[in-house]
Design a protein around this motif. Structure first.
Motif, PDB file in Angstrom:
ATOM      1  N   VAL A  48      47.322  37.932  48.507  1.00  0.00           N
ATOM      2  CA  VAL A  48      47.073  38.753  47.413  1.00  0.00           C
ATOM      3  C   VAL A  48      47.702  40.127  46.837  1.00  0.00           C
ATOM      4  O   VAL A  48      48.209  39.988  45.961  1.00  0.00           O
ATOM      5  CB  VAL A  48      46.373  39.802  48.991  1.00  0.00           C
ATOM      6  CG1 VAL A  48      45.549  40.874  47.954  1.00  0.00           C
ATOM      7  CG2 VAL A  48      44.759  38.618  48.918  1.00  0.00           C
ATOM      8  N   ALA A  49      48.884  40.483  48.120  1.00  0.00           N
ATOM      9  CA  ALA A  49      49.676  40.766  47.236  1.00  0.00           C
ATOM     10  C   ALA A  49      51.384  42.131  48.280  1.00  0.00           C
ATOM     11  O   ALA A  49      51.138  41.572  49.106  1.00  0.00           O
ATOM     12  CB  ALA A  49      48.936  42.857  47.729  1.00  0.00           C
ATOM     13  N   ALA A  61      48.157  38.929  42.954  1.00  0.00           N
ATOM     14  CA  ALA A  61      47.480  37.532  42.780  1.00  0.00           C
ATOM     15  C   ALA A  61      46.568  38.013  41.782  1.00  0.00           C
ATOM     16  O   ALA A  61      45.949  39.125  41.485  1.00  0.00           O
ATOM     17  CB  ALA A  61      47.343  36.724  44.026  1.00  0.00           C
ATOM     18  N   ASN A  62      46.893  36.882  40.324  1.00  0.00           N
ATOM     19  CA  ASN A  62      45.863  37.313  39.995  1.00  0.00           C
ATOM     20  C   ASN A  62      44.252  37.377  39.752  1.00  0.00           C
ATOM     21  O   ASN A  62      43.880  37.935  38.977  1.00  0.00           O
ATOM     22  CB  ASN A  62      45.995  35.588  38.730  1.00  0.00           C
ATOM     23  CG  ASN A  62      47.481  36.233  38.164  1.00  0.00           C
ATOM     24  OD1 ASN A  62      47.293  37.303  37.803  1.00  0.00           O
ATOM     25  ND2 ASN A  62      47.321  34.471  37.912  1.00  0.00           N
ATOM     26  N   SER A  63      43.912  37.407  40.717  1.00  0.00           N
ATOM     27  CA  SER A  63      42.383  36.789  41.412  1.00  0.00           C
ATOM     28  C   SER A  63      42.055  38.538  41.436  1.00  0.00           C
ATOM     29  O   SER A  63      41.353  38.877  42.086  1.00  0.00           O
ATOM     30  CB  SER A  63      42.469  35.983  42.851  1.00  0.00           C
ATOM     31  OG  SER A  63      42.922  36.418  43.983  1.00  0.00           O
ATOM     32  N   VAL A  64      42.728  39.031  42.415  1.00  0.00           N
ATOM     33  CA  VAL A  64      43.312  40.397  42.661  1.00  0.00           C
ATOM     34  C   VAL A  64      43.456  42.103  41.441  1.00  0.00           C
ATOM     35  O   VAL A  64      42.906  42.963  41.818  1.00  0.00           O
ATOM     36  CB  VAL A  64      43.482  41.110  44.495  1.00  0.00           C
ATOM     37  CG1 VAL A  64      42.891  39.787  44.745  1.00  0.00           C
ATOM     38  CG2 VAL A  64      44.863  41.059  43.969  1.00  0.00           C
ATOM     39  N   LYS A  65      44.009  41.485  40.968  1.00  0.00           N
ATOM     40  CA  LYS A  65      45.280  42.136  39.841  1.00  0.00           C
ATOM     41  C   LYS A  65      43.570  43.457  39.051  1.00  0.00           C
ATOM     42  O   LYS A  65      42.460  42.650  38.123  1.00  0.00           O
ATOM     43  CB  LYS A  65      45.669  41.230  38.844  1.00  0.00           C
ATOM     44  CG  LYS A  65      47.068  42.643  38.313  1.00  0.00           C
ATOM     45  CD  LYS A  65      47.750  41.413  37.315  1.00  0.00           C
ATOM     46  CE  LYS A  65      47.961  40.312  38.278  1.00  0.00           C
ATOM     47  NZ  LYS A  65      49.510  39.384  36.808  1.00  0.00           N
ATOM     48  N   GLY A  66      43.888  44.884  39.241  1.00  0.00           N
ATOM     49  CA  GLY A  66      42.915  45.508  38.939  1.00  0.00           C
ATOM     50  C   GLY A  66      42.022  45.847  39.333  1.00  0.00           C
ATOM     51  O   GLY A  66      41.429  46.784  38.999  1.00  0.00           O
ATOM     52  N   MET A  83      41.093  48.236  48.174  1.00  0.00           N
ATOM     53  CA  MET A  83      40.642  46.725  47.446  1.00  0.00           C
ATOM     54  C   MET A  83      38.836  47.638  46.738  1.00  0.00           C
ATOM     55  O   MET A  83      38.238  48.102  47.406  1.00  0.00           O
ATOM     56  CB  MET A  83      39.642  45.866  48.532  1.00  0.00           C
ATOM     57  CG  MET A  83      40.653  45.704  49.307  1.00  0.00           C
ATOM     58  SD  MET A  83      40.476  44.472  50.601  1.00  0.00           S
ATOM     59  CE  MET A  83      39.338  45.163  51.371  1.00  0.00           C
ATOM     60  N   SER A  84      38.414  47.468  45.309  1.00  0.00           N
ATOM     61  CA  SER A  84      37.033  47.874  44.901  1.00  0.00           C
ATOM     62  C   SER A  84      36.823  46.757  44.402  1.00  0.00           C
ATOM     63  O   SER A  84      37.654  45.452  44.051  1.00  0.00           O
ATOM     64  CB  SER A  84      37.708  49.782  44.329  1.00  0.00           C
ATOM     65  OG  SER A  84      38.800  48.747  43.108  1.00  0.00           O
ATOM     66  N   SER A  85      35.175  46.907  43.383  1.00  0.00           N
ATOM     67  CA  SER A  85      34.943  46.076  43.270  1.00  0.00           C
ATOM     68  C   SER A  85      35.036  44.720  43.405  1.00  0.00           C
ATOM     69  O   SER A  85      34.660  43.715  43.445  1.00  0.00           O
ATOM     70  CB  SER A  85      35.363  45.644  41.713  1.00  0.00           C
ATOM     71  OG  SER A  85      35.687  46.900  40.456  1.00  0.00           O
ATOM     72  N   LEU A  86      34.098  45.054  45.251  1.00  0.00           N
ATOM     73  CA  LEU A  86      34.959  43.522  46.222  1.00  0.00           C
ATOM     74  C   LEU A  86      33.883  42.759  45.377  1.00  0.00           C
ATOM     75  O   LEU A  86      32.440  43.332  44.861  1.00  0.00           O
ATOM     76  CB  LEU A  86      34.730  43.914  47.139  1.00  0.00           C
ATOM     77  CG  LEU A  86      35.940  44.849  48.370  1.00  0.00           C
ATOM     78  CD1 LEU A  86      35.565  45.339  49.003  1.00  0.00           C
ATOM     79  CD2 LEU A  86      36.648  43.544  48.393  1.00  0.00           C
ATOM     80  N   LYS A  87      34.476  41.449  45.740  1.00  0.00           N
ATOM     81  CA  LYS A  87      33.477  40.020  45.425  1.00  0.00           C
ATOM     82  C   LYS A  87      32.279  39.303  46.445  1.00  0.00           C
ATOM     83  O   LYS A  87      33.923  39.185  47.461  1.00  0.00           O
ATOM     84  CB  LYS A  87      33.745  39.527  44.380  1.00  0.00           C
ATOM     85  CG  LYS A  87      34.216  40.135  42.975  1.00  0.00           C
ATOM     86  CD  LYS A  87      34.960  39.155  42.050  1.00  0.00           C
ATOM     87  CE  LYS A  87      35.602  40.022  40.521  1.00  0.00           C
ATOM     88  NZ  LYS A  87      36.275  39.402  39.619  1.00  0.00           N
TER      89      LYS A  87
END
Length: 123
Positions: A48-49, A61-66, A83-87
Motif C-alpha cells: 500500500v505505502a 501503490a498506484n491504487s491509493v496514490k492521492g 485514508m480518505s475517499s475510501l472505496k
C-alpha cells in the motif's frame, strides 16, 4: 527486534476517511523503514505505502496514490496511514511492516509484521 501493533480499523461508508496507527516497541523505531500492506479475503497481500526512516520520503501503490497518506512520528514510535475517499475495494486487513534494509513493495523484504486491523468499506 521490533513489535508492531495496529489499531484504528473499522466499518465505514464509501467516501469516508479513516486513520490507522501502528505502534512499535523494541529496538529504536527510527532505525526502520516502515510500510503498510493489505490483504483482502482470498487475495494475496499487497503493498500500500512505505516511508523512509526520517519520514521525508514516501512511496505509494498506484491504487491509493492521492487518497492515502503515510506518515510517522519517531518520538511516539508510531506510523500512520491516513485514508480518505475510501472505496469498497479498499476493504481488507491492513498490516504494518518494518525493515532495516530499505523500502520495498515485496512482502518477503519485511521481517517484522503486526497482527493486522480490519477495514471494511460499505457502498
Amino acid at each position: 527486534q521490533v513489535q508492531l501493533v495496529e489499531s484504528g480499523g473499522g466499518l465505514v461508508q464509501a467516501g469516508d476517511s479513516l486513520r490507522l496507527s501502528c505502534a512499535a516497541s523494541g529496538r529504536t523505531f527510527s532505525s526502520y523503514y516502515m510500510a503498510w500492506f493489505r490483504q483482502a479475503t482470498g487475495k494475496e497481500r499487497e503493498f500500500v505505502a512505505a516511508i523512509n526512516k526520517s519520514g521525508r520520503f514516501t512511496y505509494y501503490a498506484n491504487s491509493v496514490k492521492g487518497r492515502f497518506t503515510i506518515s510517522r512520528d519517531n518520538a511516539k514510535n508510531t506510523v500512520y496511514l491516513q485514508m480518505s475517499s475510501l472505496k469498497p475495494e479498499d476493504t481488507a486487513a491492513y498490516y504494518c511492516a518494518a525493515s532495516i534494509s530499505g523500502i520495498s513493495e515485496l512482502v518477503q523484504n519485511y521481517p517484522y509484521w503486526g497482527q493486522g486491523t480490519q477495514v471494511t468499506v460499505s457502498s
